[in-house]
Design a protein around this motif. Sequence first.
Motif, short mmCIF file in Angstrom:
data_model
loop_
_atom_site.label_atom_id
_atom_site.label_comp_id
_atom_site.label_asym_id
_atom_site.label_seq_id
_atom_site.Cartn_x
_atom_site.Cartn_y
_atom_site.Cartn_z
N ALA A 16 29.25 31.38 29.02
CA ALA A 16 29.75 30.41 28.05
C ALA A 16 28.74 29.28 27.90
O ALA A 16 28.25 28.75 28.89
N PRO A 17 28.40 28.96 26.66
CA PRO A 17 27.43 27.87 26.48
C PRO A 17 28.03 26.55 26.94
O PRO A 17 29.21 26.28 26.75
N GLN A 18 27.20 25.80 27.58
CA GLN A 18 27.66 24.49 28.03
C GLN A 18 27.73 23.59 26.81
O GLN A 18 26.94 23.71 25.88
N SER A 19 28.71 22.71 26.84
CA SER A 19 28.80 21.79 25.71
C SER A 19 27.56 20.89 25.72
O SER A 19 27.18 20.35 26.75
N VAL A 20 26.94 20.83 24.59
CA VAL A 20 25.70 20.08 24.48
C VAL A 20 26.00 18.77 23.77
O VAL A 20 26.53 18.77 22.67
N GLN A 21 25.69 17.70 24.39
CA GLN A 21 25.84 16.41 23.76
C GLN A 21 24.46 15.83 23.57
O GLN A 21 23.73 15.60 24.54
N MET A 22 24.11 15.64 22.33
CA MET A 22 22.76 15.19 22.02
C MET A 22 22.66 13.67 22.01
O MET A 22 21.58 13.14 21.89
N GLY A 23 23.76 12.99 22.08
CA GLY A 23 23.75 11.54 22.06
C GLY A 23 24.87 11.01 21.19
O GLY A 23 25.70 11.75 20.70
N THR A 24 24.87 9.73 20.98
CA THR A 24 25.91 9.11 20.17
C THR A 24 25.33 8.69 18.82
O THR A 24 24.13 8.51 18.67
N ILE A 25 26.22 8.55 17.86
CA ILE A 25 25.84 8.13 16.52
C ILE A 25 26.48 6.78 16.26
O ILE A 25 27.69 6.61 16.44
N HIS A 26 25.67 5.84 15.83
CA HIS A 26 26.16 4.51 15.48
C HIS A 26 25.79 4.24 14.03
O HIS A 26 24.64 4.40 13.64
N ILE A 27 26.77 3.84 13.24
CA ILE A 27 26.53 3.46 11.85
C ILE A 27 26.82 1.97 11.75
O ILE A 27 27.93 1.52 12.07
N SER A 28 25.83 1.22 11.31
CA SER A 28 26.00 -0.24 11.29
C SER A 28 26.94 -0.67 10.17
O SER A 28 27.14 0.04 9.18
#
Length: 132
Positions: A16-28
């Motif tokens: 099973a692929p590990q959940s990949v978190q590439m980072g967070t998204i911030h919209i100003s």
Amino acid sequence: MSEIIEKPYNEPEYIAPQSVQMGTIHISNDVLSKIVGMAAQSTAGVSSMSVGLTEGIAKSISGKSLQKGIDVHVKDDQATIQLRINIQYGNKMHEVCRELQHNVQQAVEQLAGVMVNEIKVQVVGISMPETV
């Protein structure tokens, strides 16, 4: 005669692929304000955004002309938006405001993926046509 030998069937193993978190998204808030400003400009019956004198000077110096009369606050991924507008004379104010709320909600939710909790519209003026 040949004899059939049964071999046990082993299911293939899948990793099973590990959940990949590439980072967070911030919209100003500035970006959300620009989206709101573009949606307001495209709404029929809205003449212009309205600001107080000090806010107008500050935003014209900073180059935030599309953000005049717009306040955006985001809390818990929910946006609260306040607009101050001038309406063109001859339009039904409640219909223009309702259409403005709809356009702003659609633009913010579709372009930024931020849910809109509340949109407050304050009509502060009426623009008269050049020839009356």
